[in-house]
Motif scaffolding. Structure first.
Motif, PDB file in Angstrom:
ATOM      1  N   MET A  27       0.455  -1.039   0.180  1.00  0.00           N
ATOM      2  CA  MET A  27      -0.096   0.104   0.255  1.00  0.00           C
ATOM      3  C   MET A  27       0.761   0.987  -0.052  1.00  0.00           C
ATOM      4  O   MET A  27       0.923   2.393  -0.924  1.00  0.00           O
ATOM      5  CB  MET A  27      -1.607  -0.278   0.621  1.00  0.00           C
ATOM      6  N   SER A  30       2.956   2.111  -3.524  1.00  0.00           N
ATOM      7  CA  SER A  30       1.528   2.562  -4.625  1.00  0.00           C
ATOM      8  C   SER A  30       2.081   3.775  -4.981  1.00  0.00           C
ATOM      9  O   SER A  30       2.057   4.405  -3.952  1.00  0.00           O
ATOM     10  CB  SER A  30      -0.044   1.853  -4.301  1.00  0.00           C
ATOM     11  N   PHE A  34      -0.368   6.250  -0.249  1.00  0.00           N
ATOM     12  CA  PHE A  34      -1.916   5.780   0.487  1.00  0.00           C
ATOM     13  C   PHE A  34      -1.975   7.251   0.870  1.00  0.00           C
ATOM     14  O   PHE A  34      -3.599   7.416   0.459  1.00  0.00           O
ATOM     15  CB  PHE A  34      -1.622   4.877   2.236  1.00  0.00           C
ATOM     16  N   GLY A 422     -13.225  -5.247   5.127  1.00  0.00           N
ATOM     17  CA  GLY A 422     -11.736  -5.623   3.998  1.00  0.00           C
ATOM     18  C   GLY A 422     -12.121  -5.017   2.789  1.00  0.00           C
ATOM     19  O   GLY A 422     -10.843  -4.462   2.696  1.00  0.00           O
ATOM     20  N   VAL A 423     -13.136  -5.631   2.502  1.00  0.00           N
ATOM     21  CA  VAL A 423     -13.245  -4.989   0.612  1.00  0.00           C
ATOM     22  C   VAL A 423     -13.685  -3.869   0.214  1.00  0.00           C
ATOM     23  O   VAL A 423     -12.985  -2.827  -0.669  1.00  0.00           O
ATOM     24  CB  VAL A 423     -14.373  -6.070   0.115  1.00  0.00           C
ATOM     25  N   ALA A 426     -10.547  -1.776   1.270  1.00  0.00           N
ATOM     26  CA  ALA A 426      -9.924  -1.719   0.491  1.00  0.00           C
ATOM     27  C   ALA A 426      -9.946  -0.363  -1.148  1.00  0.00           C
ATOM     28  O   ALA A 426      -9.246   0.487  -1.847  1.00  0.00           O
ATOM     29  CB  ALA A 426      -8.954  -2.775   0.189  1.00  0.00           C
ATOM     30  N   PHE A 427     -11.598  -0.823  -0.776  1.00  0.00           N
ATOM     31  CA  PHE A 427     -12.315   0.006  -1.934  1.00  0.00           C
ATOM     32  C   PHE A 427     -12.116   1.787  -1.699  1.00  0.00           C
ATOM     33  O   PHE A 427     -11.250   2.857  -2.547  1.00  0.00           O
ATOM     34  CB  PHE A 427     -13.472   0.083  -1.843  1.00  0.00           C
ATOM     35  N   LYS A 429      -9.797   2.643   0.634  1.00  0.00           N
ATOM     36  CA  LYS A 429      -8.892   2.825   0.309  1.00  0.00           C
ATOM     37  C   LYS A 429      -8.127   3.323   2.298  1.00  0.00           C
ATOM     38  O   LYS A 429      -7.159   3.639   1.893  1.00  0.00           O
ATOM     39  CB  LYS A 429      -7.871   4.156  -0.725  1.00  0.00           C
ATOM     40  N   ASP A 430      -8.600   2.727   2.852  1.00  0.00           N
ATOM     41  CA  ASP A 430      -9.253   2.865   4.267  1.00  0.00           C
ATOM     42  C   ASP A 430      -7.300   1.931   4.733  1.00  0.00           C
ATOM     43  O   ASP A 430      -7.759   0.679   4.850  1.00  0.00           O
ATOM     44  CB  ASP A 430      -9.854   2.784   4.798  1.00  0.00           C
ATOM     45  N   VAL A 434      -7.604  -2.000   6.589  1.00  0.00           N
ATOM     46  CA  VAL A 434      -7.461  -2.712   5.469  1.00  0.00           C
ATOM     47  C   VAL A 434      -6.122  -3.612   6.628  1.00  0.00           C
ATOM     48  O   VAL A 434      -5.959  -5.193   6.201  1.00  0.00           O
ATOM     49  CB  VAL A 434      -6.731  -2.332   4.199  1.00  0.00           C
TER      50      VAL A 434
ATOM     51  N   PHE B 355      -7.540 -11.253   0.249  1.00  0.00           N
ATOM     52  CA  PHE B 355      -6.856  -9.207   0.536  1.00  0.00           C
ATOM     53  C   PHE B 355      -6.065  -8.782  -0.876  1.00  0.00           C
ATOM     54  O   PHE B 355      -6.087  -7.811  -0.389  1.00  0.00           O
ATOM     55  CB  PHE B 355      -7.649  -8.846   2.255  1.00  0.00           C
ATOM     56  N   ILE B 358      -7.341  -7.764  -3.780  1.00  0.00           N
ATOM     57  CA  ILE B 358      -8.062  -6.546  -3.232  1.00  0.00           C
ATOM     58  C   ILE B 358      -7.048  -5.098  -3.113  1.00  0.00           C
ATOM     59  O   ILE B 358      -6.765  -4.368  -3.592  1.00  0.00           O
ATOM     60  CB  ILE B 358      -9.455  -5.928  -2.889  1.00  0.00           C
ATOM     61  N   PHE B 363      -4.846  -0.597  -4.980  1.00  0.00           N
ATOM     62  CA  PHE B 363      -3.894   0.974  -5.420  1.00  0.00           C
ATOM     63  C   PHE B 363      -3.316   1.002  -6.422  1.00  0.00           C
ATOM     64  O   PHE B 363      -3.248   2.093  -6.010  1.00  0.00           O
ATOM     65  CB  PHE B 363      -3.446   0.385  -3.538  1.00  0.00           C
ATOM     66  N   TYR B 364      -3.202   0.170  -6.818  1.00  0.00           N
ATOM     67  CA  TYR B 364      -2.199   0.169  -8.220  1.00  0.00           C
ATOM     68  C   TYR B 364      -3.219   0.357  -9.286  1.00  0.00           C
ATOM     69  O   TYR B 364      -2.731   0.448 -10.794  1.00  0.00           O
ATOM     70  CB  TYR B 364      -1.158  -0.603  -8.855  1.00  0.00           C
TER      71      TYR B 364
END
Lengths: 466, 510
Positions: A27, A30, A34, A422-423, A426-427, A429-430, A434, B355, B358, B363-364
């Motif tokens: 993360m 990336s 983040f 979790g999903v 991730a959406f 970007k927390d 995560v 996870f 995802i 993120f990418y």
């Protein structure tokens, strides 16, 4: 045995560090990191001062202005029960607070209640962030309040920069009235000082692990506490169910080994295993929770809207039987549980089948048969229990797999469990969420591995880990 | 009869192995109806993946107008990848037939050589099309193709003509056939260069309706991304012929009610009943209906085969490669390398893959190659454990010790001597891996983390419940396709595992 378990528990930690490190750096590294993604989103919605404030708030809360490995170190320190205090979490003792207040109110000055509180908090932040003496700092702040413009030097104590714009504004205000200049100064200073956070290596501590705060400000621990029981509930219903079906089908196909029944069972189970969960889920909802076809089940969630007003058990009221909370919950669980179960028992059943076959060819079975024990008794009394052994080993691999299966099922049926959390995280970007879900999922999978070894040793006296 | 075969025939019949081990293995696997079914389905998917653009395409194969202008848009708009896939398909086919018929190595190579030689002009053609993507080929483009042809000629001469001179008559005949086929293919590809390219401004369907143009389409006349902008915009049509005749007696009561209501209120009819000028009722077939974005489902389904296959094979390939190298090194060196390495393997084993996937995709960004790489990089642990265990066993064996004693380099010991003896169980399990990779891609697409515009089965399935509606055709067909593909790989994997492992040989026999 105990030492083995302890050793495994200790070995868990490097693995956990590795797991979280991989996810964290994925993360952090990336493009833009983040923070960038989140701040861009924030910036798009707000303008000017607001955006700047929130950006600064996030920067400090997650330490985004620091390199990735420092951020990771902070995160580890935060979740570890043995670690160091963070300067932002420290508070002055009551006497120190009183003393500071005394110094601040001395001389010719009038305070508004809220501003005085702010000023004390500034002193507190500086004391722990810069490691100074409270009285000294209070005195310097008191002096600064007589001439706020010169007090801007104090900003350096919390590593805050003073830009030319701020200086000019303060100058403008001070030339009109000292009092409003003071207010402005205290407000700005408290805003700069409050979120400043630093690991205090001189203050080791034993504390509760803190999972941090999510982007929306809620503590992550609370979110996990809400969602984990739901996922566990799903799994606790599903695992025994799939095990019992698998054991029955396994024995069935072993008894009919090589015959049509065996081949048919094997093919059907492999077929079930190959059905994608999302397809099954979509079809179930589309056909069995749809007004156009069969409206037998609810479309999603874990309870109806009016569940809060229901009694726990079904009750007889004037208007007839009323299904209580329990029935309502079970009714909501039918489709998700079917979705989670149908694919699981293919592997288990195959394992059970080969275990039964293996045992049937053992000497003790021949002896039992020679003694004249009935076939049924041989199977259920002798072979059955010995065949359960290999199934234990699979529990460990099933639990993490269920968590993954649960992600899709929870999404389809809008159940707010761990997978869903979790999903969603991730959406959005927390990062903290995560990380927390990753941590819990890997603890679950590592823990179940240890549990498997222990169960194995208990079930089979020949196994020992010495 | 040459001398070699004479010697062999002197060996008593019973001593001569009838089949090699791998032939026996393949025969064993294919003896099972399950594996045969699985293979048949995979062949279907491969066929659609390779020939997708020739089956479902918005560009007509050929079209002409009253003045005699004509063009072949389908060939003009072929992508280099399309051409490459077709050629690779034929090369593999020829090599497989050659292998089955036990042609000599040289013949196989020659056959593959044609294909490679044949690949060059159409590829150039396609690349030139991509480069000078104008209405007409520029002079530069033509020059390029001419140069390519001239350059390729000597290759053909050496690969085809020269061997033919030295061949027996029957072989020369077969080769000749090949050459004719090749020549046809090349002409076919180059043909659209010569006539002037016309009709490009308007959508083809509109030209046919309005300008009196005649066109011959592929079997499904819709491309995967064709949103049919020139037609009435209908959201998600069920399978059938369109536009429907609103006065037809065959309509259901519900439909009749809807039409009556629209007419009563003076509103336009729903898009599926709207007839455009120059069009007749029931002239468009949507075999599997249309999607929410008004694209033809059948076309998207066919074009998605490519992604399903690519994801499965490439992701598994990456996973097997990493797994074999890591597992091999751990097993071979053992000791502290193993101890440390095993921790790394353990880390990757306990990362919750879904996870991580995802998080990475979120993120990418979404990218098919990234997706393949990630699925590969998160699923190698199983293979590594397999290879590690196998290498730990092998390194003690005499032939490996002998290889070490001879002073062979490490890569030779690892990859030439140990790997062939230890890789079989990995390859058997790779079949299950392909199934899992396809499922993973579908899951990601379903969670809205997949490809955006490219057709994929998971992404189609995701559209089945949109806006509170449920479209059974959007759910059923892609779901069925994913299921059948995964089932096929699982069946093949099961059959391979059973015939590979003598203990399981008498197992369920699926």
């Amino acid at each position: 045995m105990l030492s083995y378990v302890l050793r495994r528990l200790v070995l868990m930690f490097p693995t956990l560090i590795g797991v979280t490190m991989v996810v964290f750096f994925v993360m952090a590294l990336s493009p833009g990191g983040f923070g960038a993604a989140m701040l861009n989103e924030m910036g798009a919605q707000m303008q000017g001062e607001d955006a700047r404030r929130i950006r600064q708030e996030f920067m400090r809360r997650y330490g985004l202005d620091q390199p990735a490995w420092v951020q990771y170190g902070r995160w580890v320190n935060q979740i570890s029960p043995i670690g160091f205090h963070m300067s932002a979490d420290m508070t002055l003792s009551d006497e120190e607070r009183e003393r500071v207040q005394e110094i601040l109110t001395s001389g010719d000055i009038t305070w508004r209640e809220s501003n005085l509180k702010n000023a004390i908090n500034i002193v507190q932040s500086i004391v722990f962030y810069a490691g100074k003496d409270p009285e000294n700092i209070a005195g310097r702040l008191r002096q600064a309040l007589d001439d706020p413009l010169s007090g801007l030097e104090l900003f350096a104590l919390v590593d805050a920069k003073v830009d030319e714009d701020l200086r000019q504004r303060l100058e403008g205000i001070q030339s009109k009235s000292l009092r409003s200049a003071r207010d402005f100064f205290v407000e700005r200073f408290s805003y700069e000082a409050m979120g400043r956070n630093r690991v205090l290596f001189s203050k080791p501590a034993i504390k509760w692990p803190d999972l941090g705060k999510s982007l929306n400000g809620r503590p992550v621990g609370e979110m996990i506490r809400e969602t984990l029981p739901i996922t566990l509930l799903l799994n606790l219903i599903t695992i025994p169910l799939s095990y019992s079906i698998a054991i029955l089908t396994g024995i069935y196909s072993a008894r009919h080994r090589g015959k049509l029944q065996d081949i048919a069972t094997g093919t059907v189970l492999l077929g079930l295993w190959s059905i994608p969960v999302m397809w099954a889920g979509v079809m179930f909802i589309g056909f069995f929770a749809n007004v156009e076809y069969f409206y037998w089940f609810p479309t999603g969630g874990l309870n109806s809207l009016e569940a809060g007003r229901m009694t726990f058990l079904p009750t007889l009221t004037d208007s007839g039987w009323e299904s209580g909370w329990l029935i309502d919950r079970l009714w909501h669980l039918v489709l998700p549980v079917i979705c989670l179960t149908y694919g699981q028992f293919a592997v288990l059943s195959k394992l059970m089948r080969s275990a039964v076959l293996d045992n049937l060819s053992q000497d003790y079975v021949r002896t039992a048969r020679a003694k004249g024990v009935a076939d049924r008794d041989v199977l259920w009394r002798h072979v059955f229990r010995n065949s359960l052994l290999p199934l234990i080993t699979v529990v460990a691999s099933i639990l993490p797999a269920m968590l993954v299966g649960a992600v899709v099922v929870e999404k389809i049926f809008s159940i707010q469990g761990m997978g869903w959390l979790g999903v969603e995280a991730a959406f959005q970007k927390d990062r903290e969420v995560v990380m927390a879900t990753t941590l819990f999922a890997s603890i679950l999978s590592l823990g179940s591995q240890i549990l498997r070894d222990v169960c194995y040793a208990i079930a089979d006296p020949r196994v020992s880990y010495e | 009869m040459s001398e070699g075969t004479a010697t062999v025939s002197r060996i008593p019949q019973s001593f001569r192995p009838k089949q090699t081990y791998s032939q026996r293995f393949v025969r064993d696997v294919l003896a099972r109806p399950g594996a045969r079914f699985g293979l048949a389905w995979i062949v279907v998917v491969v066929f659609f993946a390779v020939f997708g653009p020739f089956i479902a395409n918005s560009h007509p194969i050929i079209m002409w107008d009253a003045e005699g202008n004509w063009s072949m848009p389908m060939f003009r708009w072929l992508h280099p990848v399309d051409v490459l896939l077709v050629l690779a398909f034929f090369a593999t086919l020829i090599l497989t037939i050659g292998w089955r018929r036990r042609y000599s190595f040289g013949q196989n190579i020659a056959a593959a050589g044609w294909i490679v030689a044949a690949a060059i002009p159409p590829l150039f053609h396609a690349i030139v099309r991509a480069e000078w993507n104008q209405d007409q080929y520029s002079a530069v483009g033509r020059g390029f193709i001419l140069c390519a042809l001239i350059l390729v000629t000597p290759v053909w001469l050496t690969l085809i003509v020269w061997p033919m001179v030295r061949m027996s008559w029957s072989k020369a005949f077969k080769t000749g056939l090949g050459v004719v086929a090749l020549a046809l293919w090349v002409t076919f590809i180059l043909m659209p260069i010569s006539p002037p390219a016309v009709f490009t401004e308007k959508p083809y369907r509109q030209q046919i309706r309005e300008d009196g143009v005649t066109a011959i389409f592929t079997l499904i006349p819709f491309g995967p991304k064709d949103q049919m902008a020139d037609l009435p915009q209908a959201r998600a049509l069920p399978p059938g012929w369109y536009p429907k005749d609103p006065d037809s007696p065959n309509l259901s009561k519900k439909e009749k009610d809807k039409i009556a209501l629209a007419r009563e209120r003076g509103e336009p009819l729903p898009p599926r009943y709207q007839l455009l000028e120059g069009e007749s009722y029931y002239n468009r077939l949507h075999l599997m209906g249309t999607t929410v974005a008004n694209q033809d489902m059948a076309s998207r389904m066919i074009h998605a085969c490519r992604i399903a296959l690519a994801i499965g094979f490439i992701a598994t390939g990456i996973a097997v490669a990493i797994g074999v190298v890591v597992g091999g090194l751990l097993g071979y060196f053992s000791g502290w390398v193993d101890l440390l390495g095993s921790r790394v393997v353990e880390v990757f084993a306990s990362i919750p893959t879904i996870f991580l996937l995802i998080a990475i995709v979120a993120f990418y960004g979404r990218n098919i190659y990234l997706m393949m790489a990630i699925i590969g990089m998160t699923s190698w642990v199983g293979y590594a454990n397999f290879v590690r265990a196998e290498f730990l066993r092998l390194r003690k064996q005499d032939f490996v010790q002998a290889a070490i004693a001879c002073g062979l380099p490490l890569r030779s010991i690892l990859f030439r001597h140990m790997l062939p003896n230890g890789v079989a169980p990995v390859l058997v399990n790779a079949s299950f891996g392909v199934a899992v990779a396809i499922l993973t891609e579908a899951t990601l697409s379903f969670l809205n983390l997949g490809l955006v515009d490219e057709p994929s089965w998971g992404q189609l399935l995701n559209q089945a419940r949109e806006g509170g509606e449920f479209y059974w055709w959007i759910a059923s067909f892609p779901g069925m396709a994913i299921f059948l593909t995964v089932f096929a790989y699982n069946l093949i994997g099961e059959a391979m595992r059973d015939s590979f492992d003598p203990h399981l040989k008498k197992a369920s026999q699926i």
